[in-house]
Design a protein around this motif. Structure first.
Motif, mmCIF file in Angstrom:
data_model
loop_
_atom_site.group_PDB
_atom_site.id
_atom_site.type_symbol
_atom_site.label_atom_id
_atom_site.label_comp_id
_atom_site.label_asym_id
_atom_site.label_seq_id
_atom_site.Cartn_x
_atom_site.Cartn_y
_atom_site.Cartn_z
ATOM 1 N N THR A 24 -8.140 -4.537 28.602
ATOM 2 C CA THR A 24 -9.564 -4.809 29.242
ATOM 3 C C THR A 24 -10.600 -5.445 28.044
ATOM 4 O O THR A 24 -10.997 -4.541 27.325
ATOM 5 C CB THR A 24 -10.196 -3.419 29.842
ATOM 6 N N PRO A 25 -10.671 -6.514 28.175
ATOM 7 C CA PRO A 25 -11.594 -7.093 27.265
ATOM 8 C C PRO A 25 -13.056 -6.929 27.443
ATOM 9 O O PRO A 25 -13.566 -6.824 28.652
ATOM 10 C CB PRO A 25 -11.251 -8.724 27.052
ATOM 11 N N LYS A 26 -13.827 -6.748 26.507
ATOM 12 C CA LYS A 26 -15.235 -6.658 26.761
ATOM 13 C C LYS A 26 -15.930 -7.823 27.482
ATOM 14 O O LYS A 26 -15.693 -9.047 27.155
ATOM 15 C CB LYS A 26 -15.962 -6.242 25.471
ATOM 16 N N GLY A 27 -16.604 -7.387 28.446
ATOM 17 C CA GLY A 27 -17.302 -8.487 29.378
ATOM 18 C C GLY A 27 -16.315 -9.171 30.359
ATOM 19 O O GLY A 27 -16.586 -10.180 30.729
ATOM 20 N N HIS A 28 -15.044 -8.787 30.519
ATOM 21 C CA HIS A 28 -14.221 -9.470 31.562
ATOM 22 C C HIS A 28 -13.513 -8.491 32.168
ATOM 23 O O HIS A 28 -13.305 -7.155 31.826
ATOM 24 C CB HIS A 28 -13.108 -10.171 30.793
ATOM 25 N N PRO A 29 -13.049 -8.595 33.510
ATOM 26 C CA PRO A 29 -12.247 -7.597 33.971
ATOM 27 C C PRO A 29 -10.770 -7.412 33.426
ATOM 28 O O PRO A 29 -10.566 -8.123 32.613
ATOM 29 C CB PRO A 29 -12.049 -8.160 35.340
ATOM 30 N N ALA A 30 -10.200 -6.374 33.800
ATOM 31 C CA ALA A 30 -8.786 -5.896 33.177
ATOM 32 C C ALA A 30 -7.826 -7.116 33.475
ATOM 33 O O ALA A 30 -8.024 -7.827 34.438
ATOM 34 C CB ALA A 30 -8.351 -4.704 33.881
ATOM 35 N N GLN A 31 -7.147 -7.476 32.305
ATOM 36 C CA GLN A 31 -6.025 -8.531 32.378
ATOM 37 C C GLN A 31 -4.817 -7.962 32.485
ATOM 38 O O GLN A 31 -4.292 -7.175 31.502
ATOM 39 C CB GLN A 31 -6.403 -9.479 31.401
ATOM 40 N N PRO A 32 -3.884 -8.199 33.575
ATOM 41 C CA PRO A 32 -2.485 -7.594 33.609
ATOM 42 C C PRO A 32 -1.662 -8.266 32.350
ATOM 43 O O PRO A 32 -1.569 -9.494 32.026
ATOM 44 C CB PRO A 32 -1.912 -8.063 34.877
ATOM 45 N N ILE A 33 -0.851 -7.092 31.907
ATOM 46 C CA ILE A 33 0.101 -7.393 30.892
ATOM 47 C C ILE A 33 1.533 -7.125 31.486
ATOM 48 O O ILE A 33 2.498 -7.341 30.712
ATOM 49 C CB ILE A 33 -0.258 -6.971 29.426
ATOM 50 N N GLU A 34 1.652 -6.347 32.322
ATOM 51 C CA GLU A 34 3.109 -5.747 32.902
ATOM 52 C C GLU A 34 2.852 -5.421 34.174
ATOM 53 O O GLU A 34 1.861 -4.681 34.631
ATOM 54 C CB GLU A 34 3.559 -4.680 32.227
ATOM 55 N N VAL A 35 3.865 -5.584 35.081
ATOM 56 C CA VAL A 35 3.816 -5.409 36.458
ATOM 57 C C VAL A 35 5.296 -4.754 36.803
ATOM 58 O O VAL A 35 6.321 -5.436 36.361
ATOM 59 C CB VAL A 35 3.559 -6.400 37.269
ATOM 60 N N ALA A 36 5.302 -3.737 37.475
ATOM 61 C CA ALA A 36 6.437 -3.148 38.214
ATOM 62 C C ALA A 36 6.500 -2.841 39.530
ATOM 63 O O ALA A 36 5.492 -2.178 40.066
ATOM 64 C CB ALA A 36 7.122 -2.160 37.428
ATOM 65 N N VAL A 37 7.308 -3.355 40.527
ATOM 66 C CA VAL A 37 7.441 -2.718 41.896
ATOM 67 C C VAL A 37 8.796 -2.261 41.944
ATOM 68 O O VAL A 37 9.876 -2.484 41.642
ATOM 69 C CB VAL A 37 7.235 -3.949 42.708
ATOM 70 N N LEU A 38 8.844 -1.235 43.205
ATOM 71 C CA LEU A 38 9.986 -0.732 43.708
ATOM 72 C C LEU A 38 9.548 -0.485 45.217
ATOM 73 O O LEU A 38 8.860 0.059 45.771
ATOM 74 C CB LEU A 38 10.336 0.663 43.115
ATOM 75 N N ALA A 39 10.604 -1.320 45.871
ATOM 76 C CA ALA A 39 10.525 -1.520 47.353
ATOM 77 C C ALA A 39 11.159 -0.546 47.973
ATOM 78 O O ALA A 39 12.547 -0.356 47.739
ATOM 79 C CB ALA A 39 10.549 -2.854 47.777
ATOM 80 N N LEU A 40 11.010 0.517 48.800
ATOM 81 C CA LEU A 40 11.686 1.366 49.478
ATOM 82 C C LEU A 40 11.491 1.449 50.945
ATOM 83 O O LEU A 40 10.332 1.130 51.673
ATOM 84 C CB LEU A 40 11.158 2.755 48.939
ATOM 85 N N ARG A 41 12.545 1.768 51.720
ATOM 86 C CA ARG A 41 12.563 1.666 53.195
ATOM 87 C C ARG A 41 13.315 2.971 53.689
ATOM 88 O O ARG A 41 14.286 3.374 52.874
ATOM 89 C CB ARG A 41 13.305 0.866 53.995
#
Length: 220
Positions: A24-41
């Motif tokens: 989260t840089p000052k003066g800017h919205p949070a910027q993603p550096i990693e994402v993970a997903v797990l899809a379940l049914r």
């Protein structure tokens, strides 16, 4: 299991647990550096994993990985510096959501993930239109007596092992999914939530892209 997991709408839904790590840089919205997903049914009386992924992302130059981010996540500037940017990663993730199928995103404190996705919506329009289930209000409804409903508190309550790499996206998705499944099981056992609509009423969060546009106060 009981009424919730017998509901046709629940059975038709793919629940996609999602987690981001960000800087989260000052003066800017949070910027993603990693994402993970797990899809379940939920199929034939049991949960099935139907998809999963995890990716690092290179943040823009104005949003470097700080020592504080490294201390929390273990991620270093060198690691994310070699990764593809959010446009590439999130576009690839977006293509995994098939048109015409029913999805709900699942997250712990969904507002964080919702804001990150909304700010990146140009790269992931399908993802940006998916509504959320938030495990915090879900847990508050079922187990109101806890001192708080943070993820670590819920892990302890359900005797879920605390991962060594807590605050990495894949690890947090895994334990959030375990919490979600425990909550669904508890809801079934006590019969408090009879169907998916009841669950959404308690724990749902509408994606910002699905909210009606607000006109100006003096529009005619």
């Amino acid at each position: 299991m009981g009424g919730l997991t017998e509901d046709p709408a629940f059975l038709a839904t793919t629940f996609v647990v999602i987690d981001f790590e960000a800087t989260t840089p000052k003066g800017h919205p949070a910027q993603p550096i990693e994402v993970a997903v797990l899809a379940l049914r939920y199929e034939k009386g049991a949960w099935t994993t139907v998809g999963q992924s995890a990716s690092l992302m290179r943040p823009p130059a104005f949003a470097p990985v700080t020592p504080a981010v490294t201390a929390q996540t273990g991620l270093t500037p060198e690691q994310v510096g070699q990764a593809p940017g959010p446009a590439e990663v999130l576009s690839a993730l977006d293509r995994r959501f098939a048109a015409g199928k029913q999805y709900l995103l699942v997250a712990q404190h969904a507002a964080t993930e919702a804001n990150l996705i909304y700010n990146q919506r140009a790269h992931c329009p399908a993802l940006a239109h998916l509504d959320f289930l938030d495990t915090i209000p879900f847990a508050k409804h079922l187990i109101p007596g806890l001192p708080n409903h943070k993820l670590d508190t819920l892990l302890a309550h359900f005797s879920i092992k605390h991962p060594a790499d807590r605050h990495r996206a894949a690890a947090d998705v895994d334990v959030t999914a375990q919490v979600f499944l425990q909550l669904v099981s508890a809801a079934d056992e006590d019969g408090q939530l009879s169907d998916l609509a009841a669950l959404v009423k308690i724990a749902g969060r509408t994606a910002k892209c699905n909210m009606p546009a607000q006109g100006g106060l003096f529009d005619i």
